[in-house]
Scaffold this active site. Sequence first.
Site, PDB file in Angstrom:
ATOM      1  N   CYS A  10       0.824  -1.210   0.000  1.00  0.00           N
ATOM      2  CA  CYS A  10       0.000   0.000   0.000  1.00  0.00           C
ATOM      3  C   CYS A  10       0.862   1.266   0.000  1.00  0.00           C
ATOM      4  O   CYS A  10       1.981   1.262   0.496  1.00  0.00           O
ATOM      5  CB  CYS A  10      -0.876   0.019   1.232  1.00  0.00           C
ATOM      6  SG  CYS A  10      -1.877  -1.452   1.414  1.00  0.00           S
ATOM      7  N   GLU A  37      17.647 -16.133 -11.170  1.00  0.00           N
ATOM      8  CA  GLU A  37      17.234 -14.740 -11.348  1.00  0.00           C
ATOM      9  C   GLU A  37      16.608 -14.531 -12.736  1.00  0.00           C
ATOM     10  O   GLU A  37      15.608 -13.825 -12.876  1.00  0.00           O
ATOM     11  CB  GLU A  37      18.451 -13.814 -11.127  1.00  0.00           C
ATOM     12  CG  GLU A  37      18.216 -12.337 -11.350  1.00  0.00           C
ATOM     13  CD  GLU A  37      17.125 -11.714 -10.454  1.00  0.00           C
ATOM     14  OE1 GLU A  37      16.647 -12.370  -9.526  1.00  0.00           O
ATOM     15  OE2 GLU A  37      16.744 -10.574 -10.748  1.00  0.00           O
ATOM     16  N   TRP A  78      -2.952  -2.537  -1.695  1.00  0.00           N
ATOM     17  CA  TRP A  78      -2.562  -3.871  -2.178  1.00  0.00           C
ATOM     18  C   TRP A  78      -3.295  -4.848  -1.270  1.00  0.00           C
ATOM     19  O   TRP A  78      -2.978  -4.952  -0.089  1.00  0.00           O
ATOM     20  CB  TRP A  78      -1.047  -4.017  -2.075  1.00  0.00           C
ATOM     21  CG  TRP A  78      -0.489  -5.245  -2.710  1.00  0.00           C
ATOM     22  CD1 TRP A  78      -0.172  -5.418  -4.024  1.00  0.00           C
ATOM     23  CD2 TRP A  78      -0.145  -6.480  -2.047  1.00  0.00           C
ATOM     24  NE1 TRP A  78       0.339  -6.677  -4.226  1.00  0.00           N
ATOM     25  CE2 TRP A  78       0.365  -7.343  -3.030  1.00  0.00           C
ATOM     26  CE3 TRP A  78      -0.222  -6.923  -0.740  1.00  0.00           C
ATOM     27  CZ2 TRP A  78       0.799  -8.629  -2.745  1.00  0.00           C
ATOM     28  CZ3 TRP A  78       0.208  -8.211  -0.444  1.00  0.00           C
ATOM     29  CH2 TRP A  78       0.709  -9.043  -1.444  1.00  0.00           C
TER      30      TRP A  78
END
Length: 628
Positions: A2, A501, A74
Amino acid sequence: MCGIVGYIGPQAASGILLSGLQKLEYRGYDSAGIATVLEAQLQCIRAKGKLHHLEEKLASWENPAVLGIGHTRWATHGKPEEHNAHPHRDARERLAVVQNGIIENYRELREELKERGCTFRSETDTEVIPHLIAEKLEGLQAKGDPSLLEAVRQAVNHLEGAFAIAVVSADFPDELIVARQQAPLVVGFGNGEYFCASDTPALIHHTRTVLTLENQELARLTTQGVDLYHFEGNRVRRPPRTLNWNPVMVEKQGFKHFMLKEIYEQPGVVRTCLEQYVDSNWQPGKEKSPIRLNLAPDLTANLENIQIMACGTSWHASLVGKHLLEQLAGIPTVVQYASEFRYAPSPITANTLTIGVTQSGETADTLAALETEQQRRAQQPAHLQAHLLGITNRPESSLARLVPAIIDTHAGIEIGVAATKTFMAQLMAFYFLAIELAYQRKTVAPQRLGEIIDGLQQLPAQLEQVLESQERYVETLAHDFVETQDFIYIGRGINFPIALEGALKLKEISYIHAEGYPAGEMKHGPIALLDAKVPVVAIAMPGTVFEKVLSNAQEARARDARLIGVTPMNEQEAKETFDTLLPVPAVDELISPLLTVVPLQLLSYHIAALRGLDVDQPRNLAKSVTVE
Ligand code: M6R
């Protein structure tokens, strides 16, 4: 996660709040809202989805209010629907609250509030806060001493968890209250106007003078200034600091996406790291270290073990770090998933350096793992005491306040949710730390240290060369994979973490399923997945495991997989093995991860961009994961 913004001053607040929220979009969100106070009334507008939905609702609204708060949510508790979006209000709709974090005891509080007659309009944990503050205000009013600050102070003392909040009330039109407990919150100082935000990009267009709230602090912002208090009520005095950023750093500067811009910034990041941490006059044989990390001697003396706590991409950087620390400095090193370590810490080892790696410095799991370590070692004898070091790109973050020493990775703000340049800078930090420890412990001949440093010095130019020669080529290649559903990445040794990655970057932004494996593991299971529809990306750099990786790649070819090799341009054997090459300069295997990751970043970026996806804000992801 958020994002919070707040404003009090002479200007219309809603435009400032909206542009602040836009600057926090990178944090990830799925609904948004603002609340303003005008003529003793509270107005609250919220919308599900991206900010443009909120903007559309605000477009026809003439709103001269000069006080307000805004939020990007969120979703954690309750779906991303409008009724769960912040701000949340009390029953009388006189006050509004935005929150970032999680109120862990919200169930008990909700039940208690319901018993006292409160009706809830959302499924969120946050909604307990306005109801609690309203109750506290009523109590204060009954005593003839109404104070929004005091009501918020009393309310936050009932909350458990990690949170940051901002509060406005129609009954207190001249103040904005903010509070912080383990979730970031910054106050910005303008000229007769004050701001608050979850992160500095939301403030940088208005002011560079900021004050970061510490845990258990709350503040009252008025047009006259900022008063800071501890949750216990005592006044705190701390001067603001000046940010060394400029507004251009948070713009795309002509690039289509922040992620591409940040990939291109990597040569500059490496240059900065080298300037910052390497003694350019150092020669093998000099009686001083080539590295200037300025770490206190007792942090690194007599080390027997290193443990690293991290998540996501930072965890991958830490795996490269482990390889370097073990191979160069000879120190046994373990890399822990921070989220696992907190609930199942390994047995305590003696003379251990604990390194927390987090680009944002705000990742809740990493901070909690470090706190666990700090607390459980506090009562132990000297050789078992905690020695904490942080590697972060945000020297003003919660991590930096938690640990006594940090290595600042100097990558500059990263806006794209997918970490690229901060990964590169974390790798650089590990090279410097490993070289420093190898120098101190005399585990590597000075001549060899000199070679490694020379190799690092060549990197900025080599990275530029990779970017220049490959961007267009990778963009064209990406067309072949727009419909692909699965990818396998393989690597060995120091390039195994790069396989992880590469796979993470692809899945994060293109939503294509991708897995990274140590190349030698493929035949133990994942090989069953291979056929002509599953491309295999292999990182094959000359050195100890080159031939092995090529053999593993051949095993994939025998199962019809299309083989893509990240390998030096002129390696005949590699040319014959791979269907497609992503060439990089031939460098010392030990420093090769700093180059091999770049074509993988580009490949992920171009596949995602061709698929028309929101590269900088992939679905469900947040830049700074401030909840557990
Ligand atoms: O801020 P941190 O480095 O602690 O973040 C850790 C992970 O959340 C982060 O690396 C995440 O995996 C990124 N989306 C990677 O691109």
